[in-house]
Write a protein that holds these residues in place. Structure first.
Motif, short mmCIF file in Angstrom:
data_model
loop_
_atom_site.label_atom_id
_atom_site.label_comp_id
_atom_site.label_asym_id
_atom_site.label_seq_id
_atom_site.Cartn_x
_atom_site.Cartn_y
_atom_site.Cartn_z
N VAL A 225 -8.68 -38.64 72.94
CA VAL A 225 -9.60 -39.87 72.80
C VAL A 225 -9.97 -40.42 74.07
N ASN A 226 -11.16 -40.14 74.19
CA ASN A 226 -11.75 -41.06 75.52
C ASN A 226 -11.73 -42.45 75.68
N LEU A 227 -11.02 -42.86 76.57
CA LEU A 227 -10.51 -44.19 76.57
C LEU A 227 -11.70 -44.99 77.18
N ARG B 110 -5.43 -48.55 76.59
CA ARG B 110 -4.63 -47.51 76.12
C ARG B 110 -4.06 -48.05 74.87
N GLN B 111 -3.49 -49.11 74.57
CA GLN B 111 -3.03 -49.46 73.40
C GLN B 111 -3.91 -49.95 72.25
N LEU B 112 -4.98 -50.34 72.60
CA LEU B 112 -6.06 -50.60 71.72
C LEU B 112 -6.77 -49.33 71.03
N ALA B 113 -6.90 -48.25 71.98
CA ALA B 113 -7.45 -47.09 71.50
C ALA B 113 -6.23 -46.29 70.47
N GLN C 44 -6.35 -48.17 67.09
CA GLN C 44 -7.53 -47.91 66.27
C GLN C 44 -7.42 -46.37 65.81
N VAL C 45 -6.98 -45.63 66.35
CA VAL C 45 -6.90 -44.08 66.06
C VAL C 45 -5.66 -44.15 64.70
N ILE C 46 -4.54 -44.54 65.09
CA ILE C 46 -3.65 -44.55 64.11
C ILE C 46 -3.99 -45.40 62.65
N VAL D 13 -4.37 -43.57 59.05
CA VAL D 13 -3.64 -44.18 58.06
C VAL D 13 -4.34 -44.75 56.69
N LYS D 14 -5.58 -45.58 57.10
CA LYS D 14 -6.35 -46.12 56.10
C LYS D 14 -6.80 -45.02 55.33
#
Length: 232
Positions: free
Chosen positions: A111-113, A167-170, A173-175, A179-180
């Motif tokens: 993931v590009n931060l 880093r936590q936001l990225a 969002q990916v997780i 999951v969705k």
């Protein structure tokens, strides 16, 4: 924002066989967390702010980072490299080259931060301008700063920005997206941060229930291998 736990968080290890008793680690510690006993250094973890100065001072002090073997715990693994990671390479080596090389270590995605950093700074401007957070506002991006405030200046805790670092936001969002879509369960997804700084391990260890990042790997541990894998 949690207060620093009294027992502290362990983010480094001391290799006694390499210790010569020079006490450089003790002299280099800015908060007097590094001590000497029976001829060997030890850490008072409740004082440690995980700044890494002792590691810079002596080869006997090594960071505790994530092993690639731990990736097998997850069905889907994601690497989030720090912006500093891309900056370590020559200009002709693009982010795409480095991200492709990271995948060769076994990551399913990288993931590009950068976009998340932009979103973070926009949020910071809004909070500073519109919210009633006490001034001056202190960024929560650096775990060392947060630890220093928690251990030495607790009256400033309310000045820390109440938002996740990029880093936590990225990672969130990916997780959430995976999951969705029903592709994976949350516990099947592992996110590893590629970082120049050992302090990022604090998030993994101290905030394990809140963190969307499950491990951290030091850039210096993979830099040479990345260079070998890059084909510009």
């Amino acid at each position: 924002m949690k207060n620093n736990p009294s027992e502290g968080i362990q983010t480094l290890t001391i290799i006694s066989e390499l210790c010569t008793g020079c006490m450089k680690c003790v002299r280099g510690c800015p908060v007097e967390a590094m001590r000497f006993r029976d001829g060997l250094p030890f850490v008072k973890w409740e004082k440690c702010i995980h700044c890494g100065e002792c590691i810079k001072a002596c080869d006997a002090i090594q960071p505790l980072t994530t092993s690639f073997l731990e990736l097998s715990r997850f069905k889907y693994t994601i690497a989030i490299p720090s912006p500093a990671f891309v900056g370590q390479f020559e200009k002709h080596i693009t982010p795409s080259h480095t991200f492709f090389a990271l995948k060769s270590f076994g990551f399913d995605d990288v993931v590009n931060l950068a976009p998340f950093c932009s979103a973070y700074f926009k949020a910071v401007k809004f909070i500073v301008a519109e919210s009633d957070i006490p001034k001056p506002v202190i960024s929560s991006m650096c775990p060392v700063v947060v630890s220093l405030i928690q251990t030495k200046y607790p009256s400033l805790i309310e000045h820390l920005l109440p938002i996740m670092p990029p880093r936590q936001l990225a990672a969130k969002q990916v997780i959430d997206s995976l999951v969705k879509d029903g592709v994976y369960k949350k516990e099947e997804i592992g996110v590893i941060y590629i970082t120049p700084c050992i302090s990022k391990m604090i998030e993994v260890k101290e905030f394990s229930e809140e963190s969307y990042i499950h491990g951290a790997i030091a850039i210096k541990h993979i830099y040479n291998e990345i260079l070998k894998k890059i084909k510009p």
